[in-house]
Motif scaffolding. Structure first.
Motif, PDB file in Angstrom:
ATOM      1  N   PHE A 287      11.897  72.594 -53.337  1.00  0.00           N
ATOM      2  CA  PHE A 287      11.030  70.977 -52.994  1.00  0.00           C
ATOM      3  C   PHE A 287       9.729  70.978 -52.181  1.00  0.00           C
ATOM      4  CE2 PHE A 287      10.259  67.218 -50.503  1.00  0.00           C
ATOM      5  CZ  PHE A 287      10.286  66.010 -52.167  1.00  0.00           C
ATOM      6  N   VAL A 288       9.429  72.251 -51.264  1.00  0.00           N
ATOM      7  CA  VAL A 288       7.947  72.416 -50.540  1.00  0.00           C
ATOM      8  C   VAL A 288       6.775  73.148 -51.482  1.00  0.00           C
ATOM      9  CG1 VAL A 288       7.439  73.897 -48.574  1.00  0.00           C
ATOM     10  CG2 VAL A 288       9.268  72.694 -48.187  1.00  0.00           C
ATOM     11  N   GLU A 289       7.799  74.153 -52.082  1.00  0.00           N
ATOM     12  CA  GLU A 289       6.605  74.804 -53.505  1.00  0.00           C
ATOM     13  C   GLU A 289       6.237  73.165 -54.464  1.00  0.00           C
ATOM     14  OE1 GLU A 289       8.971  77.074 -55.700  1.00  0.00           O
ATOM     15  OE2 GLU A 289       8.787  79.178 -54.174  1.00  0.00           O
ATOM     16  N   MET A 290       6.828  72.031 -54.614  1.00  0.00           N
ATOM     17  CA  MET A 290       6.675  71.106 -55.654  1.00  0.00           C
ATOM     18  C   MET A 290       5.565  70.158 -54.522  1.00  0.00           C
ATOM     19  SD  MET A 290       9.111  68.073 -57.129  1.00  0.00           S
ATOM     20  CE  MET A 290       9.970  69.135 -58.726  1.00  0.00           C
ATOM     21  N   VAL A 291       6.050  70.401 -53.502  1.00  0.00           N
ATOM     22  CA  VAL A 291       5.092  69.328 -53.156  1.00  0.00           C
ATOM     23  C   VAL A 291       3.496  70.753 -52.440  1.00  0.00           C
ATOM     24  CG1 VAL A 291       4.790  67.724 -50.634  1.00  0.00           C
ATOM     25  CG2 VAL A 291       6.417  67.779 -51.713  1.00  0.00           C
ATOM     26  N   GLU A 292       3.485  71.558 -51.967  1.00  0.00           N
ATOM     27  CA  GLU A 292       1.848  72.006 -51.768  1.00  0.00           C
ATOM     28  C   GLU A 292       1.759  72.590 -52.825  1.00  0.00           C
ATOM     29  OE1 GLU A 292       3.557  74.799 -48.095  1.00  0.00           O
ATOM     30  OE2 GLU A 292       4.056  75.394 -50.042  1.00  0.00           O
TER      31      GLU A 292
END
Length: 300
Positions: A287-292
């Motif tokens: 999820f973090v990778e998606m937002v970043e």
């Protein structure tokens, strides 16, 4: 040297086939290696587990007793390994996110929708709160990731700027003549003000900025949600400070009017944060990778 768990796995296969040679074939081992492994297990347990004969092997009374427990234990181990594989492949698991209602509604929802589409079996848990409360959720481990109004001073957090937002003052029909000219803060203070409650990070940002101008505000209304601030302004109860990006529907439909200030409030940011020193779960990492993606990562 073969470990105890491996010995028990070999034992289970021999018990199933009643044969060292058949067990060796299934395990891709030599028959002498299987035989030696069972001798090692018997020595370690100081118990004879097999009756050996030219026709094969049978379990002793002690071997039968052990086999019942080993069979159950190995099934639990296999089930645990399968669960780990499910977590690794994101076919199960959970993601806990801390976020306020307004940021959730106007910023986070598209990310949640995209993540749920890709990983439908990951359970999403949303914890609502102010920026201060969300920071506490992150520190205590109640959530994996939080979305907050910046700035925040948390050296243990990894921060990612997600989007820029602009604080503006707006009014309803009663005060719309104010929107036809530039006004200064002294003039603004003549009217009843509507702001978020003091524990709100965005409220503190406004107050701190105005203090640099030598201005201290005492709002007429202090409210718990951005939506209420908009509605109070629309009802002509005063001049409201709101986030422009989260108020577009009211502005575009003519429910509210944006005031033009001589000195605009500097833009601020919405950010994603999590504890640097704590490894993220695989679901949280994705999820973090998606937002970043396409966003700037910063460090305090």
């Amino acid at each position: 040297m073969i470990g105890k768990l491996d010995l028990y796995r070999v034992f289970s296969i021999v018990a199933k086939h009643h044969s060292f040679s058949k067990a060796a074939k299934e395990l891709y081992m030599t028959q002498p290696a299987v035989s030696q492994a069972m001798l090692q297990l018997e020595r370690e347990l100081d118990t004879r587990l097999f009756n050996r004969s030219p026709k094969g092997v049978t379990l002793t009374t002690e071997g039968n007793l052990l086999n019942e427990y080993i069979h159950s234990a190995l099934r639990l181990v296999d089930a645990g390994e399968e669960k780990l594989l499910e977590f690794k492949n994101l076919t199960t698991g959970q993601l806990k996110i801390g976020v306020g209602d307004t940021i959730s509604r106007f910023f986070l929802l598209p990310y949640l929708e995209a993540f749920h589409t890709i990983y439908p079996n990951i359970k999403l848990q949303i914890f609502n709160g102010t920026t201060v409360e969300i920071c506490q959720f992150i520190k205590s481990g109640e959530v994996d990731v939080g979305f907050c109004n910046l700035p925040i001073e948390e050296p243990t957090f990894q921060l990612t700027i997600c989007t820029e937002v602009q604080d503006v003052f707006v009014c309803g029909e009663k005060y719309k003549t104010l929107a036809q000219k530039k006004i200064n803060y002294e003039e603004l203070l003549r009217f009843p003000l509507i702001l978020l409650e003091k524990k709100s990070n965005s409220r503190r940002y406004i107050e701190n900025y105005l203090l640099t101008k030598g201005i201290q505000i005492e709002p007429e209304f202090e409210l718990g949600s951005h939506d209420l601030v908009l509605e109070f302004a629309r009802s002509n109860l005063g001049i409201a400070c709101v986030t422009k990006e989260f108020s577009q529907d009211y502005l575009q439909r003519g429910f509210l009017y944006e005031l033009t200030l001589v000195d605009s409030i500097p833009a601020r940011h919405i950010g994603m944060c999590y504890v640097k020193s704590v490894p993220l779960s695989r679901a949280a990492m994705k999820f973090v990778e998606m937002v970043e993606h396409k966003h700037i990562q910063i460090k305090i």
